[in-house]
Write a protein that holds these residues in place. Structure first.
Motif, PDB file in Angstrom:
ATOM      1  N   CYS A 155       0.187   4.587 -23.619  1.00 58.39           N
ATOM      2  CA  CYS A 155       1.289   4.234 -23.231  1.00 58.39           C
ATOM      3  C   CYS A 155       1.516   2.639 -23.163  1.00 58.39           C
ATOM      4  N   ARG A 156       0.579   1.901 -22.636  1.00 54.23           N
ATOM      5  CA  ARG A 156       0.583   0.575 -22.372  1.00 54.23           C
ATOM      6  C   ARG A 156       0.696  -0.193 -23.669  1.00 54.23           C
ATOM      7  N   ASN A 157      -0.382   0.149 -24.623  1.00 54.53           N
ATOM      8  CA  ASN A 157      -0.602  -0.801 -25.819  1.00 54.53           C
ATOM      9  C   ASN A 157       0.028  -0.370 -26.960  1.00 54.53           C
ATOM     10  N   ASP A 158       0.376   0.911 -27.408  1.00 50.21           N
ATOM     11  CA  ASP A 158       0.959   1.408 -28.415  1.00 50.21           C
ATOM     12  C   ASP A 158       2.310   1.528 -28.230  1.00 50.21           C
ATOM     13  N   VAL A 159       2.762   2.028 -26.998  1.00 55.78           N
ATOM     14  CA  VAL A 159       4.168   2.566 -26.722  1.00 55.78           C
ATOM     15  C   VAL A 159       5.032   1.284 -26.172  1.00 55.78           C
ATOM     16  N   GLY A 160       4.197   0.461 -25.396  1.00 52.98           N
ATOM     17  CA  GLY A 160       4.802  -0.849 -24.757  1.00 52.98           C
ATOM     18  C   GLY A 160       5.374  -0.348 -23.419  1.00 52.98           C
TER      19      GLY A 160
END
Ligand SMILES: *Cc1c(COP(=O)(O)O)cnc(C)c1O
Length: 224
Positions: A155-160
């Motif tokens: 969620c943090r790294n790929d979805v932002g």
């Protein structure tokens, strides 16, 4: 005296706040937990006295229900902070992003991407929590425990998404303490800052076990 025996929501609010403050003082951090007043099923006439008493942090669990009452209240009290604490369908992502200040119930990829898309479109950066199915209950929402760390990272790294913490609803029929303890471990492993846990029956336990947010409905507004 327990909060339920008092007459008005404002009296109960004061008792609950005092209980939270007392429990928070026992913590090493001394950091006071925040009370989310869960107003689902209650109308503006029940909510306004609590707002007038100075409370600004509220939770709702249905987007449509929240849309019917909060825009007008937000006009009157612009510093309201509204948390979505109920299950979210991706076709409601647009409305959720427009109305809520924090979304606590992200538990699958489809919701995460739908919210991220909407936040971009609406130019809003909303803090999010990942909901964990901490009791591994068949029927309950939330990501599985073993998938939590990978999901938070994705969620943090790929979805932002701005994932600020983890949220849970432990099994109703079991003592919550062990589940709250497990949430602490998961939060540390997933490197998130905050925990949303504890409801009317167990919010003081949750505070003692490191909750940053407790979500209290019936002990404050009355039985639904
Ligand atoms: C309704 C609800 C609460 C509040 O429950 P009470 O037992 O009435 O305090 C807390 N969290 C979630 C997710 C809820 O849906």
């Amino acid at each position: 005296m327990s909060a339920q025996q008092l007459d008005t929501a404002v009296e109960r609010l004061n008792i609950i706040n005092a209980n939270i403050a007392r429990a928070s003082q026992r913590l090493e951090s001394g950091k006071p937990a925040k009370l989310i007043a869960v107003s689902k099923t209650f109308g503006a006439e029940d909510i306004i006295p609590v707002l007038k008493a100075g409370h600004r942090l509220f939770g709702e669990n249905r987007v449509q229900e929240a849309q019917a009452k909060w825009p007008a209240l937000k006009e009157q009290f612009p510093d309201i902070q509204l948390h979505l604490i109920g299950p979210l369908q991706s076709n409601k992502a647009k409305d959720a992003v427009a109305l809520f200040d924090v979304i606590q119930t992200i538990d699958r990829a489809k919701i995460a991407t739908a919210l991220a898309d909407e936040m971009k479109k609406q130019n809003r950066d909303i803090a999010c929590f990942v909901q964990v199915n901490i009791g591994a209950e068949e029927q309950k929402a939330g990501i599985e425990i073993v998938e939590t760390i990978e999901f938070v990272n994705w969620c943090r790294n790929d979805v932002g998404l701005n994932i600020r913490g983890l949220m849970c609803i432990p099994p109703a029929e079991l003592p919550a303490g062990a589940f709250f303890a497990q949430m602490n471990i998961l939060a540390r492993q997933a490197k998130v800052e905050e925990l949303s846990m504890g409801m009317s029956a167990d919010y003081e336990t949750a505070v003692l076990m490191g909750a940053d947010y407790v979500r209290v409905g019936s002990a404050l507004f009355g039985t639904r």
